[in-house]
Design an enzyme around this catalytic site. Sequence first.
Site, PDB file in Angstrom:
ATOM      1  N   ASP A  70      38.317  18.952  33.835  1.00 38.79           N
ATOM      2  CA  ASP A  70      38.894  17.667  33.987  1.00 38.79           C
ATOM      3  C   ASP A  70      38.446  17.067  35.747  1.00 38.79           C
ATOM      4  O   ASP A  70      39.561  16.926  36.230  1.00 38.79           O
ATOM      5  CB  ASP A  70      40.442  17.511  33.911  1.00 38.79           C
ATOM      6  N   HIS A 125      46.257  16.656  33.058  1.00 40.92           N
ATOM      7  CA  HIS A 125      45.134  17.030  33.896  1.00 40.92           C
ATOM      8  C   HIS A 125      44.967  18.637  34.128  1.00 40.92           C
ATOM      9  O   HIS A 125      43.927  18.811  34.347  1.00 40.92           O
ATOM     10  CB  HIS A 125      45.449  16.285  35.279  1.00 40.92           C
ATOM     11  N   SER A 158      39.700  20.532  38.842  1.00 43.64           N
ATOM     12  CA  SER A 158      39.717  19.429  39.630  1.00 43.64           C
ATOM     13  C   SER A 158      39.066  19.783  40.902  1.00 43.64           C
ATOM     14  O   SER A 158      37.609  20.303  41.028  1.00 43.64           O
ATOM     15  CB  SER A 158      41.108  19.272  39.751  1.00 43.64           C
TER      16      SER A 158
END
Length: 304
Positions: free
Chosen positions: A168, A295, A143
């Site tokens: 992700d 996630h 992320s």
Amino acid sequence: MDLRQTIFKAQHIKLPPLEQSETDGKEWSPLPWSLYFETQRTVSVSDTNFNVYASGTDNSGPIFVLHHGAGHSGLTFGLTSKHIYNSDPQSYTVVAPDFRGHGATTGNNQNDLSLDRMVDDLVGLFDALFPNNRREVVVVGHSMGGAIAAHAVSSKRIQNVRGLVLIDIVEGSAMDSLPSIPMFINARPQTFESVESAIRWHIESNSIQNHESARLSVPSLLVPINDGKRMTWRTQLLPTEKYWKEWYSGLSKTFVSAPTAKLLVLAGTDRLDKELLIAQMQGKFQLEVLPLAGHTVQEDLPDR
């Protein structure tokens, strides 16, 4: 589930009854870092004392540097780190720091999560851990950490990088999601009566799908409130809003231009933006989609 889906689902997340955690015993109890890493040490760089988890520090093979996302900690990579290290424990070195403003890291300017500062932190910490490095390096970022990793590698400030892995994060989806992130943050409980209840919430809200990883990583995300009876988030995310756009703006171009082998790992069917789609068709990076993960892919499916 991709990042955008996670954010929009947040408004439906329900906190399980906190009093239940008192009767669940060891099922929700924290797991120690020492089950997943060999060492924990403090490394001082500039104005910050970084907490660093590591395994295989005396080895001479490839180095894996793992950068967590906003609001997480190095322990989010605990199970993944163990899996990587155990695949060649006589060669590999794995390091998973708590970055500025996260986990057990301390120092001045802990709220400065600007892109330039975070890239400087990553490069400075790497140089402190591996001065004059000649070993091969793989940099992995989840992320927000993926954005930091991409910029550090693209700028060639870390030597001998042989691989860059982003987990992700896609610029297009991230930028589209920015207006909704405050809703996601505000949908979370602001306090917990115990670490156990926080672990339980992460599992039952599907924030983390892997029960073992939640027991390891969640305690590092919390700090006691002044009353000593409750816990709250170690990293307050809303004050970092001024940095969100700069984290992700131009990320696709930065990733594609990085002078190394590249892998993008996505949860679910997060769409590629135009720059990534063209680059993938040209074979400039490898794409892997893991539809069963949330996630935090590295927590949900650490052996993938």
